[in-house]
Design a protein around this motif. Structure first.
Motif, PDB file in Angstrom:
ATOM      1  N   LEU A  33      35.264  59.075  13.043  1.00 29.57           N
ATOM      2  CA  LEU A  33      35.104  58.447  14.346  1.00 29.57           C
ATOM      3  C   LEU A  33      34.493  57.053  14.211  1.00 29.57           C
ATOM      4  CD1 LEU A  33      33.925  61.393  16.614  1.00 29.57           C
ATOM      5  CD2 LEU A  33      36.121  60.228  16.631  1.00 29.57           C
ATOM      6  N   ASN A  34      33.576  56.889  13.261  1.00 33.85           N
ATOM      7  CA  ASN A  34      33.020  55.563  13.034  1.00 33.85           C
ATOM      8  C   ASN A  34      34.099  54.604  12.558  1.00 33.85           C
ATOM      9  OD1 ASN A  34      30.404  56.192  13.766  1.00 33.85           O
ATOM     10  ND2 ASN A  34      29.821  56.855  11.715  1.00 33.85           N
ATOM     11  N   TRP A  35      35.003  55.081  11.729  1.00 33.78           N
ATOM     12  CA  TRP A  35      36.101  54.238  11.243  1.00 33.78           C
ATOM     13  C   TRP A  35      36.994  53.825  12.396  1.00 33.78           C
ATOM     14  CZ3 TRP A  35      41.469  54.664  11.056  1.00 33.78           C
ATOM     15  CH2 TRP A  35      42.109  53.735  10.236  1.00 33.78           C
ATOM     16  N   LEU A  36      37.089  54.652  13.434  1.00 30.30           N
ATOM     17  CA  LEU A  36      37.928  54.354  14.585  1.00 30.30           C
ATOM     18  C   LEU A  36      37.175  53.580  15.670  1.00 30.30           C
ATOM     19  CD1 LEU A  36      39.800  57.759  14.996  1.00 30.30           C
ATOM     20  CD2 LEU A  36      40.794  55.598  14.234  1.00 30.30           C
ATOM     21  N   SER A  37      36.061  52.958  15.302  1.00 26.43           N
ATOM     22  CA  SER A  37      35.201  52.371  16.321  1.00 26.43           C
ATOM     23  C   SER A  37      35.897  51.318  17.174  1.00 26.43           C
ATOM     24  CB  SER A  37      33.959  51.756  15.668  1.00 26.43           C
ATOM     25  OG  SER A  37      34.328  50.690  14.800  1.00 26.43           O
ATOM     26  N   GLY A  38      36.840  50.565  16.611  1.00 29.73           N
ATOM     27  CA  GLY A  38      37.541  49.569  17.406  1.00 29.73           C
ATOM     28  C   GLY A  38      38.403  50.173  18.488  1.00 29.73           C
ATOM     29  N   TYR A  39      38.769  51.430  18.314  1.00 31.03           N
ATOM     30  CA  TYR A  39      39.563  52.127  19.321  1.00 31.03           C
ATOM     31  C   TYR A  39      38.685  52.958  20.253  1.00 31.03           C
ATOM     32  CZ  TYR A  39      43.197  50.777  16.055  1.00 31.03           C
ATOM     33  OH  TYR A  39      44.022  50.039  15.243  1.00 31.03           O
ATOM     34  N   SER A 119      45.178  36.708  18.657  1.00 30.63           N
ATOM     35  CA  SER A 119      44.297  37.701  18.048  1.00 30.63           C
ATOM     36  C   SER A 119      44.784  38.140  16.667  1.00 30.63           C
ATOM     37  CB  SER A 119      44.191  38.927  18.954  1.00 30.63           C
ATOM     38  OG  SER A 119      43.611  38.583  20.183  1.00 30.63           O
ATOM     39  N   ARG A 120      43.824  38.365  15.798  1.00 33.17           N
ATOM     40  CA  ARG A 120      44.067  38.881  14.456  1.00 33.17           C
ATOM     41  C   ARG A 120      43.135  40.049  14.193  1.00 33.17           C
ATOM     42  NH1 ARG A 120      47.464  35.545  15.228  1.00 33.17           N
ATOM     43  NH2 ARG A 120      48.289  33.971  13.778  1.00 33.17           N
ATOM     44  N   ILE A 121      43.530  40.923  13.288  1.00 36.32           N
ATOM     45  CA  ILE A 121      42.615  41.975  12.844  1.00 36.32           C
ATOM     46  C   ILE A 121      41.456  41.305  12.126  1.00 36.32           C
ATOM     47  CG2 ILE A 121      42.347  43.964  11.314  1.00 36.32           C
ATOM     48  CD1 ILE A 121      45.305  44.592  11.849  1.00 36.32           C
ATOM     49  N   ALA A 122      40.262  41.531  12.593  1.00 31.50           N
ATOM     50  CA  ALA A 122      39.095  40.791  12.111  1.00 31.50           C
ATOM     51  C   ALA A 122      38.899  40.936  10.605  1.00 31.50           C
ATOM     52  CB  ALA A 122      37.849  41.248  12.859  1.00 31.50           C
ATOM     53  N   ALA A 123      39.141  42.129  10.085  1.00 27.61           N
ATOM     54  CA  ALA A 123      38.903  42.384   8.660  1.00 27.61           C
ATOM     55  C   ALA A 123      39.819  41.565   7.764  1.00 27.61           C
ATOM     56  CB  ALA A 123      39.074  43.872   8.363  1.00 27.61           C
ATOM     57  N   SER A 135      40.863  48.503  11.931  1.00 22.48           N
ATOM     58  CA  SER A 135      41.948  47.665  12.448  1.00 22.48           C
ATOM     59  C   SER A 135      41.939  47.523  13.960  1.00 22.48           C
ATOM     60  CB  SER A 135      43.307  48.237  12.010  1.00 22.48           C
ATOM     61  OG  SER A 135      43.485  49.549  12.533  1.00 22.48           O
ATOM     62  N   GLY A 136      41.090  48.252  14.655  1.00 26.05           N
ATOM     63  CA  GLY A 136      40.974  48.102  16.099  1.00 26.05           C
ATOM     64  C   GLY A 136      39.999  47.020  16.507  1.00 26.05           C
ATOM     65  N   VAL A 137      39.369  46.382  15.529  1.00 30.83           N
ATOM     66  CA  VAL A 137      38.426  45.293  15.797  1.00 30.83           C
ATOM     67  C   VAL A 137      39.147  43.972  15.551  1.00 30.83           C
ATOM     68  CG1 VAL A 137      36.199  44.280  15.232  1.00 30.83           C
ATOM     69  CG2 VAL A 137      36.502  46.751  15.094  1.00 30.83           C
ATOM     70  N   LEU A 138      39.139  43.093  16.547  1.00 32.46           N
ATOM     71  CA  LEU A 138      39.939  41.873  16.520  1.00 32.46           C
ATOM     72  C   LEU A 138      39.067  40.631  16.630  1.00 32.46           C
ATOM     73  CD1 LEU A 138      42.626  43.032  19.133  1.00 32.46           C
ATOM     74  CD2 LEU A 138      42.670  43.389  16.648  1.00 32.46           C
ATOM     75  N   THR A 139      39.668  39.482  16.345  1.00 34.45           N
ATOM     76  CA  THR A 139      39.042  38.194  16.600  1.00 34.45           C
ATOM     77  C   THR A 139      40.140  37.160  16.800  1.00 34.45           C
ATOM     78  OG1 THR A 139      37.394  36.580  15.848  1.00 34.45           O
ATOM     79  CG2 THR A 139      38.881  37.484  14.177  1.00 34.45           C
ATOM     80  N   TRP A 140      39.782  35.998  17.381  1.00 36.79           N
ATOM     81  CA  TRP A 140      40.788  34.949  17.531  1.00 36.79           C
ATOM     82  C   TRP A 140      41.046  34.312  16.174  1.00 36.79           C
ATOM     83  CZ3 TRP A 140      36.071  34.960  20.152  1.00 36.79           C
ATOM     84  CH2 TRP A 140      35.082  34.118  19.641  1.00 36.79           C
ATOM     85  N   VAL A 141      42.154  33.588  16.072  1.00 42.65           N
ATOM     86  CA  VAL A 141      42.666  33.202  14.757  1.00 42.65           C
ATOM     87  C   VAL A 141      41.859  32.102  14.077  1.00 42.65           C
ATOM     88  CG1 VAL A 141      44.339  31.590  15.761  1.00 42.65           C
ATOM     89  CG2 VAL A 141      44.751  32.557  13.488  1.00 42.65           C
ATOM     90  N   ASP A 142      41.395  31.077  14.820  1.00 43.57           N
ATOM     91  CA  ASP A 142      40.700  29.966  14.175  1.00 43.57           C
ATOM     92  C   ASP A 142      39.950  29.144  15.217  1.00 43.57           C
ATOM     93  OD1 ASP A 142      42.653  28.416  15.488  1.00 43.57           O
ATOM     94  OD2 ASP A 142      43.909  28.269  13.703  1.00 43.57           O
ATOM     95  N   VAL A 143      39.351  28.043  14.771  1.00 41.77           N
ATOM     96  CA  VAL A 143      38.533  27.212  15.655  1.00 41.77           C
ATOM     97  C   VAL A 143      39.368  26.565  16.761  1.00 41.77           C
ATOM     98  CG1 VAL A 143      38.728  25.108  14.261  1.00 41.77           C
ATOM     99  CG2 VAL A 143      36.698  25.464  15.696  1.00 41.77           C
ATOM    100  N   LEU A 144      40.643  26.312  16.509  1.00 43.31           N
ATOM    101  CA  LEU A 144      41.491  25.718  17.539  1.00 43.31           C
ATOM    102  C   LEU A 144      41.721  26.701  18.683  1.00 43.31           C
ATOM    103  CD1 LEU A 144      44.112  23.775  15.369  1.00 43.31           C
ATOM    104  CD2 LEU A 144      42.069  22.900  16.519  1.00 43.31           C
TER     105      LEU A 144
END
Length: 264
Positions: A33-39, A119-123, A135-144
């Protein structure tokens, strides 16, 4: 539509497991469940966290020698404002006031905002910083993408935007979907009787699809119909990240004046 419904059911199932079964789970399943935290991580969980934090503060658990506070005002930014709104909608007597920043409820804003995010997969986007996240944890791609969605030219400094990129934090699939599936996007806080302040940037892409004047009042007044004092402030020449704007201190003054005016 079927895939969205299936994912919604998955979120509800994981929520059920977390609330009812985690205390009795064997360690290996708890780790799963911890591994699925992004979901798993979604609006309802964060509302629960905020509720328990507020109750702890009211009881003096975290205040030490300061003792128990006489009044509590909760303040949120962006997703945190949805969390705060949902809290006061579900527990309208828990706090005395609310301050919401980066909030707008524009139905047309979500899709272009997240498209601009790229959005990209943060890892995989930043393994050194986010490599242990699922893989359920995301972030934007870059500073732009950061600048496109959070800042407004020319009222920011490039160095500040670059710095904000170095300290950025991720978000989760569950957070985004729990908003879109109606678990907080239109939470009715009409039973909340305390004062409410909304501070949103004039050119907030996330809150208003890029332009907020003439938009916020119609969307927010019905949600806070019972508020003692609903004050809506549009911060001039600012994007979503009011704190990074050149005139950020003006927004801080609006907030402190609101607190003073309402006896906090």
């Amino acid at each position: 539509m079927k895939s969205v419904l299936a994912f919604a059911l998955l979120l509800l199932l994981l929520r059920f497991l977390e609330l009812l079964l985690v205390p009795f789970l064997i360690p290996s399943l708890a780790l799963l469940l911890n591994w699925l935290s992004g979901y798993v991580n979604q609006l309802s969980l964060q509302v629960d966290v905020l509720s328990n934090l507020v109750k702890g503060v009211k009881a003096g658990t975290y205040t030490g020698s300061l003792g128990m506070p006489s009044k509590i005002v909760v303040l949120g930014f962006s997703f945190g404002s949805f969390v705060t709104t949902t809290l006061v909608a579900t527990e309208p007597t828990l706090v005395d006031g609310a301050i919401l920043t980066g909030l707008g409820y524009a139905p047309t804003a979500f899709a272009p905002f997240f498209e601009a995010y790229q959005s990209r997969i943060a890892a995989t986007q930043d393994p050194a910083k986010f490599g242990e996240l699922d893989s359920g944890v995301l972030t934007w791609v870059d500073v732009l993408a950061n600048i496109n969605t959070y800042f407004k030219q020319p009222n920011y400094e490039i160095d500040v935007a670059e710095y904000s990129e170095t300290i950025k934090q991720p978000y989760t699939v569950g957070e985004v979907l729990s908003l879109q599936l109606g678990l907080g996007v239109k939470a009715d806080a009409g039973n909340f009787r305390g004062p409410v302040l909304v501070v949103t940037g004039e050119y907030d892409f996330f809150a208003c699809a890029g332009y907020c004047p003439g938009f916020l009042e119609d969307n927010l007044k019905p949600l806070y119909s019972g508020a003692k004092n609903l004050q809506i402030a549009i911060h001039p020449d600012s994007g979503h990240s009011i704190n990074y704007n050149k005139n950020a201190t003006g927004a801080f003054s609006v907030i402190t004046n609101f607190l003073h005016t309402n006896g906090f």
